[in-house]
Scaffold this motif. Structure first.
Motif, short mmCIF file in Angstrom:
data_model
loop_
_atom_site.label_atom_id
_atom_site.label_comp_id
_atom_site.label_asym_id
_atom_site.label_seq_id
_atom_site.Cartn_x
_atom_site.Cartn_y
_atom_site.Cartn_z
N ARG A 156 2.12 2.20 -3.43
CA ARG A 156 1.12 2.81 -4.30
C ARG A 156 0.85 4.27 -3.92
NH1 ARG A 156 2.36 -1.60 -5.73
NH2 ARG A 156 1.07 -3.16 -6.78
N ARG A 157 0.80 4.53 -2.61
CA ARG A 157 0.45 5.87 -2.15
C ARG A 157 1.67 6.80 -2.07
NH1 ARG A 157 -3.57 4.43 2.98
NH2 ARG A 157 -5.17 3.30 1.77
N GLU A 199 0.83 -1.20 0.00
CA GLU A 199 0.00 0.00 0.00
C GLU A 199 0.86 1.25 0.00
OE1 GLU A 199 -0.30 -2.54 1.96
OE2 GLU A 199 -2.27 -3.41 1.48
N PHE A 239 5.93 -3.26 -8.94
CA PHE A 239 5.06 -2.71 -9.98
C PHE A 239 5.01 -3.54 -11.26
CE2 PHE A 239 6.58 0.89 -7.43
CZ PHE A 239 5.38 1.41 -7.00
#
Length: 298
Positions: A48-49, A45, A99
């Motif tokens: 991604r952030r 997470e 990714f």
């Protein structure tokens, strides 16, 4: 025949110590290190952030040992980041692991037979880093045994010794996970290895550096591959420590200190309560096993 075998071992060890680490062995080191970063709760997470924070954590996993060693020896902490090839290679590994479409790269490198190869190659890098750290510290502090041991230790332990700082980059603060309080097998092995290499560097251990590198690497590779293959979080040193630590310190290393906390955390239950101690022990065992699953193997 014994002389010939000894000569063969010496030549093998010398050839082994001259094998270059970049790029193949360093690549394996980066892959395994960043795999363990992805195991951490919330790491996906975070990528991604906050991809920059995730990248910094990945760089700490790959180069944290160099930063700590430079800190101990009073050298620029950012010095190793001038190595463009290593930084780019580690960054590429980070990107592919976090990714890559469908997690293909991550699934390939985590396939157990492939992962065991990378784990073995990472231990080759670990032992070489310990030896280089001892040699480097010896130039600065010719008679500083403890400085040499400390430098070799942080070189081998990687980011484990600065795990709390790495957690802060991910927005996590868990002081109870301090590596000093709960040493993993690689951290203990790096400490013992640093002692051995310091004795060799100061001529107290009558063996060549190449031979010691070869023997200690075989030990580390065998242990780490076995522990990874069996998904075990134990340490080969546990049996030895269970005999030595009670004699030297009066208790197992890191074992009985949990018992001291039971009485104060039981509230109304006193030391004489027959059921409070086993219940607490089960809870702590469950919590301990949960922590071990996410513990780094740097």
């Amino acid at each position: 025949m014994e002389l010939l075998s000894a000569l063969s071992l010496g030549e093998l060890a010398l050839s082994f110590s001259r094998v270059p680490l970049f790029p193949v062995f360093d690549l394996s080191y980066f892959i395994v290190s960043i795999i363990y970063l992805k195991y951490e709760p919330g790491a996906v997470e975070l990528s991604r952030r906050h991809p920059m924070a995730s990248w910094l954590c990945a760089m700490l996993h790959c180069f944290g040992s160099y930063i700590l060693a430079d800190l101990l020896l009073g050298e620029p902490l950012i010095d190793y980041f001038s190595n463009n090839s290593s930084i780019l290679l580690a960054s590429a590994v980070w990107y592919l692991i976090f990714f890559c479409p469908l997690d293909l790269f991550y699934k390939c490198v985590c396939f157990l037979p492939v992962k065991l190869i990378f784990v073995a190659m990472k231990e080759v890098v670990r032992v070489r880093k310990i030896a280089v750290g001892i040699h480097h510290a010896h130039h600065h502090y010719h008679h500083g045994w403890f400085v040499m041991i400390a430098t070799g230790w942080v070189k081998g332990s990687g980011v484990a010794l600065m795990s709390n700082f790495e957690q802060l980059l991910r927005g996590v603060w868990k002081p109870e996970t301090n590596e000093i309080l709960h040493m993993s097998f690689p951290t203990k092995a790096s400490l013992y290895g640093a002692i051995l290499f310091t004795l060799q560097q100061t001529r107290w251990l009558p063996v060549s550096k190449a031979t010691l590198i070869f023997i200690f690497t075989m030990f580390m590779v065998s242990c780490k591959v076995f522990l990874t293959a069996t998904h075990s979080h134990s340490s080969p040193f546990d049996v030895l420590e269970s005999y030595i630590c009670p004699v030297l310190f009066g208790s197992d290393w890191g074992g009985n200190h949990h018992l001291d906390n039971h009485g104060g955390s039981q509230g109304g239950s006193g030391p004489g309560s027959p059921h409070s101690l086993p219940t607490k022990s089960k809870e702590e065992l469950s919590e301990g096993s949960r922590k071990k699953k996410t513990k780094k193997a740097d």
